[in-house]
Design a protein around this motif. Structure first.
Motif, PDB file in Angstrom:
ATOM      1  N   LYS A 308       0.858  -1.290   0.139  1.00  0.00           N
ATOM      2  CA  LYS A 308       0.089   0.077   0.032  1.00  0.00           C
ATOM      3  C   LYS A 308       1.002   1.459   0.109  1.00  0.00           C
ATOM      4  CE  LYS A 308      -3.792  -1.943   2.255  1.00  0.00           C
ATOM      5  NZ  LYS A 308      -4.648  -2.299   3.592  1.00  0.00           N
ATOM      6  N   VAL A 309       1.761   1.045   0.531  1.00  0.00           N
ATOM      7  CA  VAL A 309       2.811   2.423   0.912  1.00  0.00           C
ATOM      8  C   VAL A 309       3.483   2.650  -0.584  1.00  0.00           C
ATOM      9  CG1 VAL A 309       5.086   3.415   1.878  1.00  0.00           C
ATOM     10  CG2 VAL A 309       3.301   2.319   3.344  1.00  0.00           C
ATOM     11  N   ASP A 310       4.130   1.573  -1.118  1.00  0.00           N
ATOM     12  CA  ASP A 310       4.651   1.296  -2.460  1.00  0.00           C
ATOM     13  C   ASP A 310       3.850   1.854  -3.170  1.00  0.00           C
ATOM     14  OD1 ASP A 310       7.272   0.734  -3.195  1.00  0.00           O
ATOM     15  OD2 ASP A 310       6.784  -1.269  -3.832  1.00  0.00           O
ATOM     16  N   ILE A 311       2.566   1.615  -3.515  1.00  0.00           N
ATOM     17  CA  ILE A 311       1.385   1.927  -4.385  1.00  0.00           C
ATOM     18  C   ILE A 311       1.195   3.663  -4.236  1.00  0.00           C
ATOM     19  CG2 ILE A 311      -0.934   2.140  -5.127  1.00  0.00           C
ATOM     20  CD1 ILE A 311      -1.047  -1.058  -4.629  1.00  0.00           C
ATOM     21  N   ALA A 312       1.145   4.087  -2.947  1.00  0.00           N
ATOM     22  CA  ALA A 312       1.069   5.596  -2.850  1.00  0.00           C
ATOM     23  C   ALA A 312       1.972   6.374  -3.217  1.00  0.00           C
ATOM     24  CB  ALA A 312       0.647   5.872  -1.273  1.00  0.00           C
ATOM     25  N   ARG A 313       3.343   5.722  -3.208  1.00  0.00           N
ATOM     26  CA  ARG A 313       4.401   6.552  -3.405  1.00  0.00           C
ATOM     27  C   ARG A 313       4.763   6.537  -4.946  1.00  0.00           C
ATOM     28  NH1 ARG A 313       9.891   4.863  -3.581  1.00  0.00           N
ATOM     29  NH2 ARG A 313       9.385   3.033  -2.912  1.00  0.00           N
ATOM     30  N   LYS A 314       4.493   5.363  -5.777  1.00  0.00           N
ATOM     31  CA  LYS A 314       4.953   5.232  -7.254  1.00  0.00           C
ATOM     32  C   LYS A 314       3.765   5.229  -8.073  1.00  0.00           C
ATOM     33  CE  LYS A 314       8.714   2.266  -6.122  1.00  0.00           C
ATOM     34  NZ  LYS A 314       9.393   0.976  -6.369  1.00  0.00           N
ATOM     35  N   LEU A 315       2.625   5.045  -7.641  1.00  0.00           N
ATOM     36  CA  LEU A 315       1.451   5.202  -8.673  1.00  0.00           C
ATOM     37  C   LEU A 315       0.451   6.207  -8.151  1.00  0.00           C
ATOM     38  CD1 LEU A 315       0.545   1.421  -8.933  1.00  0.00           C
ATOM     39  CD2 LEU A 315       2.067   2.859 -10.480  1.00  0.00           C
ATOM     40  N   GLN A 316       0.990   7.328  -7.515  1.00  0.00           N
ATOM     41  CA  GLN A 316       0.225   8.411  -7.081  1.00  0.00           C
ATOM     42  C   GLN A 316      -0.552   9.430  -8.260  1.00  0.00           C
ATOM     43  OE1 GLN A 316       2.146  11.830  -5.319  1.00  0.00           O
ATOM     44  NE2 GLN A 316       0.533  12.707  -4.399  1.00  0.00           N
ATOM     45  N   PHE A 317       0.235   9.257  -9.458  1.00  0.00           N
ATOM     46  CA  PHE A 317      -0.438   9.784 -10.639  1.00  0.00           C
ATOM     47  C   PHE A 317      -1.596   9.029 -11.181  1.00  0.00           C
ATOM     48  CE2 PHE A 317       2.534   6.748 -12.150  1.00  0.00           C
ATOM     49  CZ  PHE A 317       1.890   6.157 -13.426  1.00  0.00           C
ATOM     50  N   LEU A 318      -2.019   7.569 -10.447  1.00  0.00           N
ATOM     51  CA  LEU A 318      -3.251   7.093 -11.059  1.00  0.00           C
ATOM     52  C   LEU A 318      -4.445   7.233 -10.065  1.00  0.00           C
ATOM     53  CD1 LEU A 318      -1.406   3.861 -12.229  1.00  0.00           C
ATOM     54  CD2 LEU A 318      -2.147   5.873 -13.774  1.00  0.00           C
ATOM     55  N   SER A 319      -4.246   8.287  -9.298  1.00  0.00           N
ATOM     56  CA  SER A 319      -5.312   8.307  -8.090  1.00  0.00           C
ATOM     57  C   SER A 319      -6.688   8.378  -8.706  1.00  0.00           C
ATOM     58  CB  SER A 319      -4.985   9.688  -7.237  1.00  0.00           C
ATOM     59  OG  SER A 319      -4.889  10.953  -8.201  1.00  0.00           O
ATOM     60  N   PHE A 320      -6.916   8.944  -9.900  1.00  0.00           N
ATOM     61  CA  PHE A 320      -8.146   9.042 -10.416  1.00  0.00           C
ATOM     62  C   PHE A 320      -8.866   7.544 -10.549  1.00  0.00           C
ATOM     63  CE2 PHE A 320      -5.732   8.281 -13.972  1.00  0.00           C
ATOM     64  CZ  PHE A 320      -6.060   7.461 -14.770  1.00  0.00           C
ATOM     65  N   ALA A 321      -8.203   6.321 -10.522  1.00  0.00           N
ATOM     66  CA  ALA A 321      -8.438   5.182 -10.676  1.00  0.00           C
ATOM     67  C   ALA A 321      -8.733   4.321  -9.323  1.00  0.00           C
ATOM     68  CB  ALA A 321      -7.263   4.103 -11.380  1.00  0.00           C
ATOM     69  N   ARG A 322      -9.885   3.228  -9.404  1.00  0.00           N
ATOM     70  CA  ARG A 322     -10.302   2.581  -8.222  1.00  0.00           C
ATOM     71  C   ARG A 322      -9.036   1.464  -8.053  1.00  0.00           C
ATOM     72  NH1 ARG A 322     -14.955   3.706  -5.874  1.00  0.00           N
ATOM     73  NH2 ARG A 322     -16.633   4.924  -7.116  1.00  0.00           N
ATOM     74  N   PHE A 323      -8.688   1.134  -6.879  1.00  0.00           N
ATOM     75  CA  PHE A 323      -7.686  -0.035  -6.780  1.00  0.00           C
ATOM     76  C   PHE A 323      -8.618  -0.879  -5.971  1.00  0.00           C
ATOM     77  CE2 PHE A 323      -5.149   3.321  -7.735  1.00  0.00           C
ATOM     78  CZ  PHE A 323      -3.901   2.865  -7.794  1.00  0.00           C
ATOM     79  N   HIS A 324      -8.169  -2.369  -6.474  1.00  0.00           N
ATOM     80  CA  HIS A 324      -8.782  -3.415  -5.734  1.00  0.00           C
ATOM     81  C   HIS A 324      -7.998  -4.407  -5.401  1.00  0.00           C
ATOM     82  CE1 HIS A 324     -13.236  -2.502  -6.709  1.00  0.00           C
ATOM     83  NE2 HIS A 324     -12.713  -1.801  -7.711  1.00  0.00           N
ATOM     84  N   HIS A 325      -7.783  -5.194  -4.313  1.00  0.00           N
ATOM     85  CA  HIS A 325      -7.219  -6.234  -3.761  1.00  0.00           C
ATOM     86  C   HIS A 325      -7.816  -7.601  -4.017  1.00  0.00           C
ATOM     87  CE1 HIS A 325      -6.039  -2.769  -1.075  1.00  0.00           C
ATOM     88  NE2 HIS A 325      -5.074  -2.856  -1.655  1.00  0.00           N
ATOM     89  N   ILE A 326      -7.309  -8.203  -4.875  1.00  0.00           N
ATOM     90  CA  ILE A 326      -8.163  -9.539  -5.248  1.00  0.00           C
ATOM     91  C   ILE A 326      -7.175 -10.610  -5.480  1.00  0.00           C
ATOM     92  CG2 ILE A 326      -9.296  -7.855  -6.891  1.00  0.00           C
ATOM     93  CD1 ILE A 326      -7.726  -9.357  -9.293  1.00  0.00           C
ATOM     94  N   SER A 327      -7.626 -11.747  -5.454  1.00  0.00           N
ATOM     95  CA  SER A 327      -6.891 -13.168  -5.944  1.00  0.00           C
ATOM     96  C   SER A 327      -7.694 -13.835  -7.049  1.00  0.00           C
ATOM     97  CB  SER A 327      -7.120 -14.038  -4.771  1.00  0.00           C
ATOM     98  OG  SER A 327      -6.676 -15.422  -5.145  1.00  0.00           O
ATOM     99  N   ALA A 328      -7.065 -13.770  -8.204  1.00  0.00           N
ATOM    100  CA  ALA A 328      -7.674 -14.263  -9.249  1.00  0.00           C
ATOM    101  C   ALA A 328      -7.860 -15.629  -9.115  1.00  0.00           C
ATOM    102  CB  ALA A 328      -6.918 -13.885 -10.422  1.00  0.00           C
ATOM    103  N   LEU A 329      -6.932 -16.381  -8.683  1.00  0.00           N
ATOM    104  CA  LEU A 329      -6.909 -17.749  -8.484  1.00  0.00           C
ATOM    105  C   LEU A 329      -8.084 -18.169  -7.738  1.00  0.00           C
ATOM    106  CD1 LEU A 329      -5.342 -20.322  -9.578  1.00  0.00           C
ATOM    107  CD2 LEU A 329      -4.203 -20.255  -7.330  1.00  0.00           C
ATOM    108  N   GLU A 330      -8.396 -17.464  -6.550  1.00  0.00           N
ATOM    109  CA  GLU A 330      -9.294 -17.958  -5.692  1.00  0.00           C
ATOM    110  C   GLU A 330     -10.714 -17.314  -6.031  1.00  0.00           C
ATOM    111  OE1 GLU A 330      -9.042 -20.353  -3.579  1.00  0.00           O
ATOM    112  OE2 GLU A 330      -6.872 -20.460  -3.768  1.00  0.00           O
ATOM    113  N   GLY A 331     -10.764 -16.339  -7.096  1.00  0.00           N
ATOM    114  CA  GLY A 331     -12.109 -15.759  -7.170  1.00  0.00           C
ATOM    115  C   GLY A 331     -12.358 -14.730  -6.346  1.00  0.00           C
ATOM    116  N   MET A 332     -11.444 -14.076  -5.587  1.00  0.00           N
ATOM    117  CA  MET A 332     -11.728 -12.999  -4.473  1.00  0.00           C
ATOM    118  C   MET A 332     -11.709 -11.631  -5.192  1.00  0.00           C
ATOM    119  SD  MET A 332      -9.553 -12.417  -0.959  1.00  0.00           S
ATOM    120  CE  MET A 332      -8.161 -11.326  -1.666  1.00  0.00           C
TER     121      MET A 332
END
Length: 441
Positions: A308-332
């Motif tokens: 989360k800290v890494d994303i806030a620091r390196k992808l700040q310019f994508l703040s207009f997008a929604r972020f989701h925490h998922i597991s594609a393998l488990e369908g979460m």
């Protein structure tokens, strides 16, 4: 309903070349190299006597038991199961091979109509080229040239004439085009399979499994989508194979042609500069964006906080997008992710009324005027919508070429906040009115 024609054959017989000719596109990668196509590749057929769908498959090896070749065979088997007719492609220059006989035996057992196309027959005696292929017992061999088009139209009409005319409206309504992008081996193909509820594309624990940009139409809750599985994008210095360079081009083209881009990150790895570059390309292309942080179930709390800290620091310019925490393998988290894709698509295609745009502009000006340029201040008069995907707001006035980028970003933010747009970037364009007294005494 459109009939589905599936192209089947051993590697490097020209299936992808024929696919491109039938769809009148360059969607399938073509090179003189066996095993280039791996997944099922769907396209809308054009140029026949009636509408149809065409499916390209990887080189079919029915006896393969393990590895990537077995996965390719499984994809071909799935395509055969959903086919209305099979186009069995063989190589007229190589001649009949034991591999062709194995495939012919499997196709005869499928119960589907089989049409035998002897490819690469340009400039050759047709009777002599086709003679040995009668041994396959798949009907009359038809000599064609996928590269030059010889005999393709005749064969296609012969296949389509076996199907009744469909009175239904076959409009090409595919809904949002959603490109799944990211670095190699972050779970893009697994995510697509999770969305579809079946193993439509090959998901293999090996970077570079996906080479082509694979379009997969599907329906969920009565809504149509087209998912695009893309090749993983490495750093430029690590792209060595010519085929991989083509794959990068295909991925960038898929982003350009998409309505929404889903950037897949790997929670078990650090957020890299390459992740930022891929997100930056989607932003530069003006595409709506949703970020999926995959493999969330595989990491502990400490690792999650680091990500989360890494994303806030390196992808700040994508703040207009929604972020989701998922597991594609488990369908979460898949349902919430798709809901954000719908929201981002709606924001990208929104229609903005001119009166409200102008009122938002006036309110922004009342809060903060643009800075002066010399003795004069740029004059912003009114705004209207100039495009969609992404939304474009055109502002008219005087001396607008002197409006700084910082103020332009302030206006973009004001419009996005006023219209509650999330998931899409916005563009503001300035058009200055020419001075009618310029050059006059």
């Amino acid at each position: 309903m459109k009939p589905t024609l599936v192209l089947v054959g051993r590697p490097n017989v020209g299936k992808s070349t024929l696919f491109n000719r039938l769809t009148r596109t360059r969607d399938a990668l073509v090179a003189d190299m066996p095993g280039l196509t791996r997944d099922r590749h769907y396209g809308i057929g054009r140029g026949g006597s009636k509408p149809y769908l065409v499916v390209d498959t990887g080189g079919f090896e029915p006896l393969a038991k393990e590895g990537i070749v077995a996965e390719m065979a499984r994809q071909a088997e799935s395509a055969i199961a959903e086919a209305d007719a099979l186009l069995f492609i063989v190589d007229g220059r190589t001649g009949l091979t034991p591999h062709d006989k194995q495939i012919a035996e499997r196709l005869r057992r499928s119960g589907r109509p089989v049409f035998l196309a002897v490819n690469k027959g340009e400039g050759m005696n047709r009777a002599m080229v086709s003679a040995e292929f009668h041994e396959l017992a798949c009907g009359e061999p038809y000599v064609i040239s996928a590269a030059h088009g010889d005999g393709v139209r005749e064969l296609l009409n012969l296949v389509l004439d076996t199907f009744p005319d469909d009175p239904e409206d076959d409009s090409e309504t595919t809904g949002p085009r959603v490109a799944i992008v990211g670095r190699p081996n972050v779970g893009k193909s697994t995510l697509i399979n999770a969305l579809l509820g079946e193993d439509r594309v090959i998901a293999f624990d090996m970077p570079g499994t996906t080479r082509d940009a694979i379009s997969v139409p599907f329906e969920r809750n009565g809504r149509q989508y087209t998912l695009i599985d893309t090749a993983g994008l490495r750093r430029r210095g690590k792209v060595f194979e010519a085929i991989e360079k083509f794959s990068v081009i295909k991925t960038l083209q898929a982003v350009e042609q998409a309505n929404v881009v889903v950037l897949v990150l790997d929670a078990s790895q650090d957020i890299s500069d390459q992740d930022a570059h891929i997100g930056g390309f989607a932003l530069e292309a003006g595409r709506a964006l949703v970020v999926a942080v995959n493999k969330w179930d595989d990491v502990d709390e400490y690792r999650r906080d680091r990500v989360k800290v890494d994303i806030a620091r390196k992808l700040q310019f994508l703040s207009f997008a929604r972020f989701h925490h998922i597991s594609a393998l488990e369908g979460m988290g898949i349902g919430a992710l798709l809901k954000s894709v719908d929201g981002a698509y709606a924001a990208a295609m929104v229609k903005l009324p001119t009166p409200k745009l102008t009122r938002v502009l006036e309110a922004a000006l009342a809060r903060q005027q643009p800075p002066r340029h010399g003795l004069f201040r740029p004059k912003l008069r009114y705004a209207h919508q100039g495009g969609q995907n992404p939304p474009v707001v055109v502002i008219h006035g005087n001396a607008l070429e002197h409006v700084p980028d910082a103020y332009k970003r302030y206006l973009e933010h004001s419009f996005m906040e006023a219209f509650k747009l999330q998931g899409t970037p916005m563009r503001v364009e300035f058009r200055s009115t020419s001075n009618p007294f310029k050059g006059k005494d």
